[in-house]
Design an enzyme around this catalytic site. Sequence first.
Site, short mmCIF file in Angstrom:
data_model
loop_
_atom_site.label_atom_id
_atom_site.label_comp_id
_atom_site.label_asym_id
_atom_site.label_seq_id
_atom_site.Cartn_x
_atom_site.Cartn_y
_atom_site.Cartn_z
N HIS A 35 -26.44 -21.73 -39.26
CA HIS A 35 -28.00 -22.47 -39.41
C HIS A 35 -28.59 -21.52 -40.49
O HIS A 35 -29.71 -21.32 -40.34
CB HIS A 35 -28.52 -22.83 -38.08
CG HIS A 35 -27.87 -23.55 -37.32
ND1 HIS A 35 -28.36 -23.64 -35.93
CD2 HIS A 35 -26.80 -24.51 -37.31
CE1 HIS A 35 -27.42 -24.62 -35.35
NE2 HIS A 35 -26.79 -25.02 -36.11
N HIS A 73 -30.26 -27.81 -34.37
CA HIS A 73 -29.02 -27.77 -35.07
C HIS A 73 -29.41 -28.33 -36.66
O HIS A 73 -29.91 -29.41 -36.65
CB HIS A 73 -27.83 -28.30 -34.71
CG HIS A 73 -27.25 -27.71 -33.33
ND1 HIS A 73 -26.15 -27.16 -33.14
CD2 HIS A 73 -27.78 -27.68 -32.10
CE1 HIS A 73 -25.90 -26.68 -32.01
NE2 HIS A 73 -27.05 -27.01 -31.45
#
Length: 573
Positions: free
Chosen positions: A505, A549
């Site tokens: 991420h 996410h």
Amino acid sequence: MAHEQSYDFIVVGGGPAGCTLAASLASSAKKPSVLLLEAGGRNENKSLRVDGKRWKTFMEENMNWGSQTTPQEHCNGRQLDYSHGKGLGGGSSINFGVYTVGTRDDYDLWAAEVDDETFAWDTMQARFKRLETFTGTIDVPENQKYVQSELTDHGNKGGLHVGYAKEWDSDLAMVLDAFEEAGVQRNLDHNSGNPLGFGLCINSACKGLRSTAVDLLTEVSDNLVIVSDSPVQRIILDKNKAVGVEANGRACGFYRRVDSASKEVILCAGALESPKILMHSGIGPAEELSKFNISLIHDLPAVGQGLRDHFFAPLIVMRNPKTNDRNSFYQDEVAMEAAMNQWEIDGTGPWARHGCQLGIGWFKSDRLTSCEEFKALPESVQDFMNRETIPHYEIISHFPVHFIFPQLFQDYSYICLPVFLMNEQSVGEVRLQSSDPDEPLSYNPKFLEHPFDRRACIEIYRHLWDLTKHPSFAKDTVSTIMAPASQSDEDILQFWKNNISSSWHMTGTVKMGREGASDAAVDSRFRVFGVENLRVADMSVVPVLTNNHTQATAYMTGATCADVLIREYRLDE
């Protein structure tokens, strides 16, 4: 062989941000000419889209840059996998298909930090809805209680198909119920703007098929030109104005490709690649560029700084085989082959069931907010983490880790429960290590460097452990496969150091901010400070590590930049 062509807009990078941006620009009323350049291939093999196999595509060498971090000082010197997508679809083609938008407070903070309501939750949610077609129905009547979505929180006409799997592993509902009995709040829709509580994960998949950013390109007319296998090395500048890009492609061998943009060049190559292109174009920290004899165009110290990323560690327990039927599938090569044949016919069957639906939840921790390390954080950070919708950590259930470590499992009755730290305070960097633009940067996320992160990992793992020891869950646990040696602070922290993984991420390396801010490289209209006609619109500019996410945030960054450009250039008039 040389090739030169002019376009209105050049978009560099075919991941979620780039595909969204390019498709939106090309679909506007004035139909500007748009060139989308992607460093990797087209990833057109449909078998790469099998929902139940989405855990393996990152292992495809031609779809992954195959990067690693530098040795991590606070993780026992380990170099960690730092995968990022290569090819059309980018990260959406190799990630694990979790589609979560984050919290309304994330986006309101983004808007406040850059002083621009363009990024506030109400505006961003409207873009999320425009992007998606959400399938929120549950076919099995007894499982309907796990889902309740408001139509006002979702879209039904977008090119990205997201929702719940039609069939699940047979013990998922048992875990949802067990955690509720253990006192965990249930969440019936994580994408409402408030993700707190445990429930069903919304997937970037539909009817057994993984959704990727490529799906947004299918209905665009021929004013969008897509060129794959063309990694951009530099931006072509006329003094301090971007006029095009230089890329390498494959057509009749290697050739030098030079494309010019009459309006804008927009980098959407991601948090690890966009800063590299900038620095090799002479835009970045002067001291860093001088080490590699790169001519300075504009001194921009924030480029390459500000790297943030979520990380996680697992707890794995073996369960009573009678609670699920995974062994009858994963231990039988014939059954898996037959399932693949069924999937190729209509997208149904075991490959649209096993590993296709996760449990997921975000939580706050009183233990964490009462610790000394939390109290030592800046007051603004404490205030943000105490906001209504901001979680401190995330737990996932039914992560099929045997795809990644097949040698560890012969019995598939296990449950893997990763726990992710949110709002970590460690901040890393990416740096040049060569004057060759084809060489990767050095990636150093500095995991666990901040004392708050180390304390937080201990406290959030304890809560996960408590959940698995509650009688409602523990009655079906046979043994523990992977966990710390004991419940001591020292053993839990050592476990994190030995088993921590990146969530891929990566965020913040070309950070958006107010003009004059020392940690910012672009303004709220995505414009690179000090350079004309050059913008960056991907996770590198996002100033908040959103609590999700981040593929959804990447899509939204591209969509927001498109709205900005369409408005500025009056493309919808």
